[in-house]
Scaffold this motif. Structure first.
Motif, PDB file in Angstrom:
ATOM      1  N   ARG A  25       0.636  -1.119  -0.026  1.00 50.17           N
ATOM      2  CA  ARG A  25      -0.554  -0.018  -0.096  1.00 50.17           C
ATOM      3  C   ARG A  25       0.635   1.646   0.106  1.00 50.17           C
ATOM      4  NH1 ARG A  25      -2.350   2.644   4.197  1.00 50.17           N
ATOM      5  NH2 ARG A  25      -1.981   1.782   5.823  1.00 50.17           N
ATOM      6  N   GLY A  26       1.659   1.276   0.620  1.00 51.96           N
ATOM      7  CA  GLY A  26       3.123   2.274   0.996  1.00 51.96           C
ATOM      8  C   GLY A  26       2.395   3.753   1.264  1.00 51.96           C
ATOM      9  N   ASP A  27       2.386   4.414   0.579  1.00 52.62           N
ATOM     10  CA  ASP A  27       2.135   5.614   1.182  1.00 52.62           C
ATOM     11  C   ASP A  27       0.339   6.271   1.275  1.00 52.62           C
ATOM     12  OD1 ASP A  27       2.140   6.043  -1.384  1.00 52.62           O
ATOM     13  OD2 ASP A  27       3.619   8.362  -1.112  1.00 52.62           O
ATOM     14  N   ARG A  28      -0.506   5.414  -0.205  1.00 50.68           N
ATOM     15  CA  ARG A  28      -1.245   5.981  -0.197  1.00 50.68           C
ATOM     16  C   ARG A  28      -2.391   5.391   1.639  1.00 50.68           C
ATOM     17  NH1 ARG A  28      -2.486   1.444  -4.978  1.00 50.68           N
ATOM     18  NH2 ARG A  28      -1.122   0.635  -4.010  1.00 50.68           N
ATOM     19  N   SER A  29      -3.488   5.893   1.403  1.00 44.28           N
ATOM     20  CA  SER A  29      -4.651   5.366   2.556  1.00 44.28           C
ATOM     21  C   SER A  29      -5.083   4.884   3.050  1.00 44.28           C
ATOM     22  CB  SER A  29      -5.083   6.728   2.207  1.00 44.28           C
ATOM     23  OG  SER A  29      -6.711   7.073   1.667  1.00 44.28           O
ATOM     24  N   MET A  30      -5.610   3.827   4.128  1.00 46.76           N
ATOM     25  CA  MET A  30      -5.358   3.025   3.318  1.00 46.76           C
ATOM     26  C   MET A  30      -7.881   2.896   2.801  1.00 46.76           C
ATOM     27  SD  MET A  30      -6.483   0.694   7.197  1.00 46.76           S
ATOM     28  CE  MET A  30      -4.991   0.270   7.719  1.00 46.76           C
ATOM     29  N   THR A  31      -8.412   3.581   2.944  1.00 46.25           N
ATOM     30  CA  THR A  31      -9.194   4.591   2.515  1.00 46.25           C
ATOM     31  C   THR A  31      -9.187   4.350   1.272  1.00 46.25           C
ATOM     32  OG1 THR A  31     -10.261   5.911   4.982  1.00 46.25           O
ATOM     33  CG2 THR A  31     -11.551   5.657   2.873  1.00 46.25           C
ATOM     34  N   GLU A  32      -8.472   4.355   0.614  1.00 48.02           N
ATOM     35  CA  GLU A  32      -8.039   4.956  -0.832  1.00 48.02           C
ATOM     36  C   GLU A  32      -8.007   3.591  -1.323  1.00 48.02           C
ATOM     37  OE1 GLU A  32      -4.560   6.514  -4.229  1.00 48.02           O
ATOM     38  OE2 GLU A  32      -4.816   7.197  -1.971  1.00 48.02           O
ATOM     39  N   VAL A  33      -7.175   3.029  -0.797  1.00 46.03           N
ATOM     40  CA  VAL A  33      -6.749   1.712  -1.651  1.00 46.03           C
ATOM     41  C   VAL A  33      -8.048   0.580  -1.043  1.00 46.03           C
ATOM     42  CG1 VAL A  33      -6.179  -0.506  -1.005  1.00 46.03           C
ATOM     43  CG2 VAL A  33      -4.701   1.428  -1.036  1.00 46.03           C
ATOM     44  N   ALA A  34      -9.187   0.555  -0.131  1.00 47.66           N
ATOM     45  CA  ALA A  34      -9.829  -0.182   0.377  1.00 47.66           C
ATOM     46  C   ALA A  34     -11.401   0.377  -1.116  1.00 47.66           C
ATOM     47  CB  ALA A  34     -11.016  -0.139   1.756  1.00 47.66           C
ATOM     48  N   ALA A  35     -11.294   1.383  -0.825  1.00 43.42           N
ATOM     49  CA  ALA A  35     -11.975   2.096  -1.905  1.00 43.42           C
ATOM     50  C   ALA A  35     -12.604   1.179  -3.762  1.00 43.42           C
ATOM     51  CB  ALA A  35     -12.698   3.827  -1.968  1.00 43.42           C
ATOM     52  N   ALA A  36     -11.202   1.206  -3.440  1.00 45.81           N
ATOM     53  CA  ALA A  36     -11.060   0.823  -4.524  1.00 45.81           C
ATOM     54  C   ALA A  36     -10.477  -0.406  -5.104  1.00 45.81           C
ATOM     55  CB  ALA A  36      -9.046   1.309  -5.774  1.00 45.81           C
ATOM     56  N   ALA A  37     -10.568  -0.976  -3.177  1.00 44.62           N
ATOM     57  CA  ALA A  37     -10.500  -2.581  -4.184  1.00 44.62           C
ATOM     58  C   ALA A  37     -12.184  -3.019  -3.780  1.00 44.62           C
ATOM     59  CB  ALA A  37      -9.704  -3.427  -2.931  1.00 44.62           C
ATOM     60  N   GLY A  38     -13.314  -2.481  -3.059  1.00 50.96           N
ATOM     61  CA  GLY A  38     -14.630  -2.746  -3.647  1.00 50.96           C
ATOM     62  C   GLY A  38     -14.976  -3.043  -1.969  1.00 50.96           C
ATOM     63  N   VAL A  39     -13.750  -2.594  -0.650  1.00 48.19           N
ATOM     64  CA  VAL A  39     -14.200  -3.481   0.310  1.00 48.19           C
ATOM     65  C   VAL A  39     -13.803  -1.870   1.236  1.00 48.19           C
ATOM     66  CG1 VAL A  39     -12.732  -6.033  -0.189  1.00 48.19           C
ATOM     67  CG2 VAL A  39     -11.463  -3.587   1.102  1.00 48.19           C
ATOM     68  N   SER A  40     -14.697  -2.744   2.698  1.00 46.40           N
ATOM     69  CA  SER A  40     -14.723  -1.320   3.866  1.00 46.40           C
ATOM     70  C   SER A  40     -13.248  -1.131   4.168  1.00 46.40           C
ATOM     71  CB  SER A  40     -15.411  -1.632   4.782  1.00 46.40           C
ATOM     72  OG  SER A  40     -15.081  -2.263   6.010  1.00 46.40           O
ATOM     73  N   ALA A  41     -12.759   0.555   4.008  1.00 49.13           N
ATOM     74  CA  ALA A  41     -11.393   0.441   5.552  1.00 49.13           C
ATOM     75  C   ALA A  41     -11.461  -0.189   6.866  1.00 49.13           C
ATOM     76  CB  ALA A  41     -11.744   1.989   5.603  1.00 49.13           C
ATOM     77  N   GLU A  42     -12.544  -0.898   7.686  1.00 47.49           N
ATOM     78  CA  GLU A  42     -12.175  -1.034   8.895  1.00 47.49           C
ATOM     79  C   GLU A  42     -12.253  -2.972   8.446  1.00 47.49           C
ATOM     80  OE1 GLU A  42     -11.985  -2.451  12.250  1.00 47.49           O
ATOM     81  OE2 GLU A  42     -12.013  -0.616  11.076  1.00 47.49           O
ATOM     82  N   THR A  43     -12.057  -3.515   6.524  1.00 47.53           N
ATOM     83  CA  THR A  43     -12.241  -4.676   6.708  1.00 47.53           C
ATOM     84  C   THR A  43     -10.803  -5.542   6.158  1.00 47.53           C
ATOM     85  OG1 THR A  43     -14.209  -5.696   5.296  1.00 47.53           O
ATOM     86  CG2 THR A  43     -12.286  -6.492   4.992  1.00 47.53           C
ATOM     87  N   LEU A  44      -9.968  -3.902   5.949  1.00 49.25           N
ATOM     88  CA  LEU A  44      -8.397  -3.617   5.276  1.00 49.25           C
ATOM     89  C   LEU A  44      -7.928  -3.064   6.593  1.00 49.25           C
ATOM     90  CD1 LEU A  44      -6.013  -3.607   3.410  1.00 49.25           C
ATOM     91  CD2 LEU A  44      -6.436  -1.607   2.888  1.00 49.25           C
ATOM     92  N   ARG A  45      -8.339  -2.397   7.440  1.00 46.19           N
ATOM     93  CA  ARG A  45      -7.493  -2.233   8.984  1.00 46.19           C
ATOM     94  C   ARG A  45      -7.455  -3.577   9.489  1.00 46.19           C
ATOM     95  NH1 ARG A  45     -10.318   1.480  10.283  1.00 46.19           N
ATOM     96  NH2 ARG A  45      -9.230   2.969   9.845  1.00 46.19           N
ATOM     97  N   LYS A  46      -8.497  -4.538  10.047  1.00 48.90           N
ATOM     98  CA  LYS A  46      -8.209  -6.168  10.540  1.00 48.90           C
ATOM     99  C   LYS A  46      -6.980  -7.039   9.693  1.00 48.90           C
ATOM    100  CE  LYS A  46     -13.250  -5.338  12.117  1.00 48.90           C
ATOM    101  NZ  LYS A  46     -14.459  -6.540  12.724  1.00 48.90           N
ATOM    102  N   ILE A  47      -7.295  -7.203   8.737  1.00 46.88           N
ATOM    103  CA  ILE A  47      -6.740  -7.463   7.672  1.00 46.88           C
ATOM    104  C   ILE A  47      -4.908  -7.207   7.680  1.00 46.88           C
ATOM    105  CG2 ILE A  47      -5.452  -8.482   5.176  1.00 46.88           C
ATOM    106  CD1 ILE A  47      -8.906  -8.183   4.287  1.00 46.88           C
TER     107      ILE A  47
END
Length: 91
Positions: A25-47
């Motif tokens: 993910r690097g310097d991209r925000s968690m929210t940005e990556v999660a939205a692009a992948a179609g998952v919630s930011a909370e799901t990405l945070r948990k993973i």
């Protein structure tokens, strides 16, 4: 439904998987990556933190595609770590 507890090895594998995603993910925000992948930011945070060490296949595939990672690369990285765990246990 009762979920079978994860083994320590499975938990470590989930933590390593999360670290791989965090690194990609690097310097991209968690929210940005999660939205692009179609998952919630909370799901990405948990993973990423290892609190969801066994995410669904399609979640993994979507995150891998968004981060430009191949599923083979992710599988190889996790398999190598598992092999290292087994070597450490037998040493």
């Amino acid at each position: 439904m009762v979920r079978t507890p994860l083994t320590p090895r499975e938990r470590r594998r989930g933590e390593r998987f999360g670290a791989l995603l965090r690194q990609a993910r690097g310097d991209r925000s968690m929210t940005e990556v999660a939205a692009a992948a179609g998952v919630s930011a909370e799901t990405l945070r948990k993973i990423e933190t290892g609190r969801a060490p066994t995410p669904a296949f399609f979640t993994v595939a979507a995150l891998a595609a968004t981060l430009g990672l191949s599923l083979d690369t992710l599988a190889d990285a996790c398999a190598q770590d598992t092999e290292q765990d087994e070597q450490a246990l037998t040493a």
